[in-house]
Design a protein around this motif. Structure first.
Motif, PDB file in Angstrom:
ATOM      1  N   GLU A   1       0.823  -1.212   0.000  1.00 19.70           N
ATOM      2  CA  GLU A   1       0.000   0.000   0.000  1.00 19.70           C
ATOM      3  C   GLU A   1       0.858   1.263   0.000  1.00 19.70           C
ATOM      4  OE1 GLU A   1      -2.859  -0.281   3.152  1.00 19.70           O
ATOM      5  OE2 GLU A   1      -3.877  -2.006   2.249  1.00 19.70           O
ATOM      6  N   CYS A   2       1.826   1.273  -0.887  1.00 17.25           N
ATOM      7  CA  CYS A   2       2.707   2.444  -1.043  1.00 17.25           C
ATOM      8  C   CYS A   2       2.431   3.120  -2.381  1.00 17.25           C
ATOM      9  CB  CYS A   2       4.170   2.031  -0.980  1.00 17.25           C
ATOM     10  SG  CYS A   2       4.672   1.325   0.609  1.00 17.25           S
ATOM     11  N   ASP A   3       2.592   4.434  -2.407  1.00 16.27           N
ATOM     12  CA  ASP A   3       2.449   5.209  -3.633  1.00 16.27           C
ATOM     13  C   ASP A   3       3.816   5.729  -4.057  1.00 16.27           C
ATOM     14  OD1 ASP A   3      -0.351   4.918  -3.547  1.00 16.27           O
ATOM     15  OD2 ASP A   3      -0.551   6.676  -2.249  1.00 16.27           O
ATOM     16  N   PHE A   4       4.194   5.384  -5.276  1.00 13.39           N
ATOM     17  CA  PHE A   4       5.447   5.877  -5.857  1.00 13.39           C
ATOM     18  C   PHE A   4       5.057   6.841  -6.974  1.00 13.39           C
ATOM     19  CE2 PHE A   4       6.418   1.783  -4.002  1.00 13.39           C
ATOM     20  CZ  PHE A   4       7.636   1.984  -3.380  1.00 13.39           C
ATOM     21  N   ASN A   5       5.073   8.105  -6.667  1.00 13.79           N
ATOM     22  CA  ASN A   5       4.570   9.112  -7.594  1.00 13.79           C
ATOM     23  C   ASN A   5       5.626  10.171  -7.894  1.00 13.79           C
ATOM     24  OD1 ASN A   5       2.134   7.780  -7.380  1.00 13.79           O
ATOM     25  ND2 ASN A   5       1.224   9.243  -5.959  1.00 13.79           N
ATOM     26  N   GLY A   6       5.890  10.383  -9.186  1.00  9.17           N
ATOM     27  CA  GLY A   6       6.727  11.494  -9.602  1.00  9.17           C
ATOM     28  C   GLY A   6       8.205  11.340  -9.310  1.00  9.17           C
ATOM     29  N   ASN A   7       8.682  10.108  -9.166  1.00  9.01           N
ATOM     30  CA  ASN A   7      10.109   9.886  -8.949  1.00  9.01           C
ATOM     31  C   ASN A   7      10.840   9.802 -10.294  1.00  9.01           C
ATOM     32  OD1 ASN A   7      10.072   9.316  -5.907  1.00  9.01           O
ATOM     33  ND2 ASN A   7       8.547   7.879  -6.698  1.00  9.01           N
ATOM     34  N   SER A   8      12.144  10.089 -10.262  1.00 13.75           N
ATOM     35  CA  SER A   8      12.892  10.094 -11.514  1.00 13.75           C
ATOM     36  C   SER A   8      14.372   9.822 -11.259  1.00 13.75           C
ATOM     37  CB  SER A   8      12.755  11.463 -12.204  1.00 13.75           C
ATOM     38  OG  SER A   8      13.436  11.479 -13.445  1.00 13.75           O
ATOM     39  N   VAL A   9      15.000   9.158 -12.232  1.00 17.55           N
ATOM     40  CA  VAL A   9      16.462   9.065 -12.245  1.00 17.55           C
ATOM     41  C   VAL A   9      16.962  10.033 -13.306  1.00 17.55           C
ATOM     42  CG1 VAL A   9      16.762   6.769 -11.293  1.00 17.55           C
ATOM     43  CG2 VAL A   9      16.222   6.979 -13.693  1.00 17.55           C
ATOM     44  N   THR A  10      17.792  10.956 -12.894  1.00 17.77           N
ATOM     45  CA  THR A  10      18.174  12.046 -13.785  1.00 17.77           C
ATOM     46  C   THR A  10      19.494  11.809 -14.508  1.00 17.77           C
ATOM     47  OG1 THR A  10      19.239  13.195 -11.937  1.00 17.77           O
ATOM     48  CG2 THR A  10      16.922  13.710 -12.380  1.00 17.77           C
ATOM     49  N   GLY A  11      20.308  10.858 -14.022  1.00 15.24           N
ATOM     50  CA  GLY A  11      21.585  10.596 -14.660  1.00 15.24           C
ATOM     51  C   GLY A  11      21.435   9.910 -16.004  1.00 15.24           C
ATOM     52  N   SER A  12      22.466   9.985 -16.822  1.00 12.61           N
ATOM     53  CA  SER A  12      22.421   9.367 -18.141  1.00 12.61           C
ATOM     54  C   SER A  12      22.419   7.845 -18.032  1.00 12.61           C
ATOM     55  CB  SER A  12      23.625   9.823 -18.972  1.00 12.61           C
ATOM     56  OG  SER A  12      23.619   9.215 -20.242  1.00 12.61           O
ATOM     57  N   SER A  13      21.463   7.199 -18.715  1.00 16.81           N
ATOM     58  CA  SER A  13      21.333   5.736 -18.766  1.00 16.81           C
ATOM     59  C   SER A  13      21.165   5.097 -17.393  1.00 16.81           C
ATOM     60  CB  SER A  13      22.511   5.109 -19.518  1.00 16.81           C
ATOM     61  OG  SER A  13      22.501   5.505 -20.881  1.00 16.81           O
ATOM     62  N   LYS A  14      20.544   5.820 -16.479  1.00 18.43           N
ATOM     63  CA  LYS A  14      20.228   5.256 -15.163  1.00 18.43           C
ATOM     64  C   LYS A  14      18.830   4.635 -15.209  1.00 18.43           C
ATOM     65  CE  LYS A  14      24.154   6.463 -13.548  1.00 18.43           C
ATOM     66  NZ  LYS A  14      25.209   5.444 -13.336  1.00 18.43           N
ATOM     67  N   CYS A  15      18.624   3.627 -14.375  1.00 21.67           N
ATOM     68  CA  CYS A  15      17.429   2.785 -14.485  1.00 21.67           C
ATOM     69  C   CYS A  15      16.641   2.766 -13.177  1.00 21.67           C
ATOM     70  CB  CYS A  15      17.841   1.362 -14.846  1.00 21.67           C
ATOM     71  SG  CYS A  15      18.743   1.225 -16.396  1.00 21.67           S
ATOM     72  N   GLY A  16      15.346   2.428 -13.322  1.00 23.44           N
ATOM     73  CA  GLY A  16      14.477   2.317 -12.166  1.00 23.44           C
ATOM     74  C   GLY A  16      13.963   3.662 -11.696  1.00 23.44           C
TER      75      GLY A  16
ATOM     76  N   VAL B   1       2.950   6.090 -10.433  1.00 18.09           N
ATOM     77  CA  VAL B   1       2.355   7.110 -11.299  1.00 18.09           C
ATOM     78  C   VAL B   1       3.403   8.175 -11.621  1.00 18.09           C
ATOM     79  CG1 VAL B   1       0.539   8.845 -11.527  1.00 18.09           C
ATOM     80  CG2 VAL B   1       0.074   6.713 -10.293  1.00 18.09           C
ATOM     81  N   ASN B   2       3.582   8.423 -12.922  1.00 20.05           N
ATOM     82  CA  ASN B   2       4.433   9.520 -13.404  1.00 20.05           C
ATOM     83  C   ASN B   2       5.877   9.423 -12.910  1.00 20.05           C
ATOM     84  OD1 ASN B   2       2.218  10.619 -14.755  1.00 20.05           O
ATOM     85  ND2 ASN B   2       1.668  11.931 -13.036  1.00 20.05           N
ATOM     86  N   ASN B   3       6.398   8.203 -12.871  1.00 24.56           N
ATOM     87  CA  ASN B   3       7.823   8.015 -12.614  1.00 24.56           C
ATOM     88  C   ASN B   3       8.568   7.957 -13.943  1.00 24.56           C
ATOM     89  OD1 ASN B   3       7.663   7.453  -9.574  1.00 24.56           O
ATOM     90  ND2 ASN B   3       6.206   5.979 -10.424  1.00 24.56           N
ATOM     91  N   SER B   4       9.871   8.186 -13.917  1.00 21.76           N
ATOM     92  CA  SER B   4      10.561   8.249 -15.207  1.00 21.76           C
ATOM     93  C   SER B   4      12.033   7.863 -15.106  1.00 21.76           C
ATOM     94  CB  SER B   4      10.446   9.649 -15.808  1.00 21.76           C
ATOM     95  OG  SER B   4      11.082  10.613 -14.992  1.00 21.76           O
ATOM     96  N   ALA B   5      12.512   7.297 -16.210  1.00 18.45           N
ATOM     97  CA  ALA B   5      13.940   7.065 -16.455  1.00 18.45           C
ATOM     98  C   ALA B   5      14.206   7.677 -17.834  1.00 18.45           C
ATOM     99  CB  ALA B   5      14.259   5.579 -16.431  1.00 18.45           C
ATOM    100  N   PRO B   6      14.408   8.989 -17.896  1.00 16.36           N
ATOM    101  CA  PRO B   6      14.286   9.707 -19.161  1.00 16.36           C
ATOM    102  C   PRO B   6      15.557   9.970 -19.952  1.00 16.36           C
ATOM    103  CG  PRO B   6      14.303  11.282 -17.369  1.00 16.36           C
ATOM    104  CD  PRO B   6      14.462   9.913 -16.748  1.00 16.36           C
ATOM    105  N   ASN B   7      16.730   9.689 -19.372  1.00 19.07           N
ATOM    106  CA  ASN B   7      17.944  10.193 -20.001  1.00 19.07           C
ATOM    107  C   ASN B   7      18.913   9.093 -20.400  1.00 19.07           C
ATOM    108  OD1 ASN B   7      17.180  12.948 -19.544  1.00 19.07           O
ATOM    109  ND2 ASN B   7      17.822  12.724 -17.410  1.00 19.07           N
ATOM    110  N   GLY B   8      19.434   9.187 -21.601  1.00 23.41           N
ATOM    111  CA  GLY B   8      20.452   8.252 -22.055  1.00 23.41           C
ATOM    112  C   GLY B   8      19.878   7.088 -22.828  1.00 23.41           C
ATOM    113  N   SER B   9      20.721   6.480 -23.657  1.00 21.53           N
ATOM    114  CA  SER B   9      20.245   5.442 -24.570  1.00 21.53           C
ATOM    115  C   SER B   9      19.899   4.136 -23.873  1.00 21.53           C
ATOM    116  CB  SER B   9      21.313   5.166 -25.634  1.00 21.53           C
ATOM    117  OG  SER B   9      22.538   4.765 -25.021  1.00 21.53           O
ATOM    118  N   ASN B  10      20.342   3.930 -22.621  1.00 21.85           N
ATOM    119  CA  ASN B  10      20.070   2.683 -21.901  1.00 21.85           C
ATOM    120  C   ASN B  10      19.236   2.897 -20.652  1.00 21.85           C
ATOM    121  OD1 ASN B  10      21.624   1.040 -23.692  1.00 21.85           O
ATOM    122  ND2 ASN B  10      23.478   1.799 -22.705  1.00 21.85           N
ATOM    123  N   ALA B  11      18.421   3.917 -20.633  1.00 24.45           N
ATOM    124  CA  ALA B  11      17.576   4.203 -19.469  1.00 24.45           C
ATOM    125  C   ALA B  11      16.326   3.334 -19.527  1.00 24.45           C
ATOM    126  CB  ALA B  11      17.197   5.677 -19.444  1.00 24.45           C
ATOM    127  N   ASP B  12      16.218   2.371 -18.599  1.00 21.59           N
ATOM    128  CA  ASP B  12      15.151   1.363 -18.620  1.00 21.59           C
ATOM    129  C   ASP B  12      14.388   1.349 -17.297  1.00 21.59           C
ATOM    130  OD1 ASP B  12      15.982   0.362 -21.150  1.00 21.59           O
ATOM    131  OD2 ASP B  12      17.519  -0.861 -20.177  1.00 21.59           O
TER     132      ASP B  12
END
Length: 289
Positions: free
Chosen positions: A23-38, A56-67
């Protein structure tokens, strides 16, 4: 936000560790480094259990290997992964909405390990690699080293991506399926997928009844889903009647437990919201009141 892996949580504890979020909410988290994951969680070589959580609205947005815009799970050693510690992942009764990955997967599992995703809904998640919701990829030295059970899930506008992995998909409705890599082996039972991509499998879109047996029944792909609301996407049409019985699902749970000892069989006879599946044969995460 994190410049390293894991926008909210990073786990690097080894194969004997078990981490559980309920019962946890993971909202709006992000990894900002290049090709960082999770974007929310990075799990390395341990057992991760997710129950009744939202991503909800989490992201791994940067780099060619961001998964892994929500969850990235990997085994212990890229050099000799199959002799190291596995990364096992259990996801129950959860929903994933609006997560974004630069490359692959709302959930990405890499290397060697077991995966179970049960009673979960995926909606409007995106990635550069064709909006893959669940991405499975085995260590390159061992074909099918990732073994996954996808049970009673709804991926209304995303897909399951199986590369060099084995996935058993039961009682689920998927927007698409992609098979590539070495010897992907995905087995559909009482499940529907509407779009086929990749060249490494002979399966075609449609309704599958018994394991990988394509039904002759016509599927109205445009009429499979109600509107998404509050973490659920109710199904309609043929998906209301072509699913598994609660007795069949209970038996399946015992089979999965032999491979994954921590598997919670109780969740197979209810839906994402705890409604009983008794007397119903509804596919997907939600059967209604």
């Amino acid at each position: 936000a994190s410049a390293g892996h894991g926008g909210a949580v990073i786990i690097e504890s080894g194969s004997d560790a078990v981490t559980r979020f309920v019962e946890c909410d993971f909202n709006g988290n992000s990894v900002t480094g290049s090709s960082k994951c999770g974007g929310a969680i990075y799990n390395k070589a341990s057992t991760l259990i997710i129950d009744k959580c939202s991503f909800v609205n989490n992201s791994a947005p940067n780099g060619s290997n961001a998964d892994g815009s929500a969850i990235y799970s990997i085994d212990s050693s890229s050099a000799d992964a199959y002799t190291g510690s596995k990364a096992n992942l259990y996801v129950y009764n959860s929903y994933f909405e609006g997560n974004q990955a630069k490359r692959q997967g709302t959930i990405r599992v890499n290397g060697v390990g077991y995966v179970a995703v049960v009673n979960s809904t995926f909606n409007s998640n995106t990635s550069n690699n064709s909006d893959c919701d669940i991405f499975l990829r085995s260590d390159q030295k061992v074909a099918n080293a990732v073994k996954a059970y996808i049970v009673s899930c709804t991926l209304s506008d995303g897909r399951l991506d199986s590369q060099s992995s084995t996935a058993w998909c039961y009682n689920s409705v998927l927007g698409g399926y992609y098979a590539n890599g070495t010897n992907p082996a995905t087995k559909f039972t009482n499940s529907i997928f509407s779009v086929k991509q990749g060249s490494k499998d002979t399966l075609q879109p449609g309704l599958y009844t018994t394991e990988n047996t394509l039904s002759e029944q016509t599927v109205d792909y445009a009429g499979l889903f109600e509107s998404y609301n509050n973490g659920i996407t109710p199904v309609k049409g043929i998906a209301l009647t072509a699913g598994m019985t609660s007795t069949e699902l209970a038996a399946l749970g015992e089979t999965i437990k032999t491979a994954m000892p921590l598997f919670e069989t109780k969740y197979l006879t209810v839906d994402q919201k705890g409604n009983s599946r008794e007397g119903k044969t509804v596919m997907g995460a939600y059967v209604g009141q």
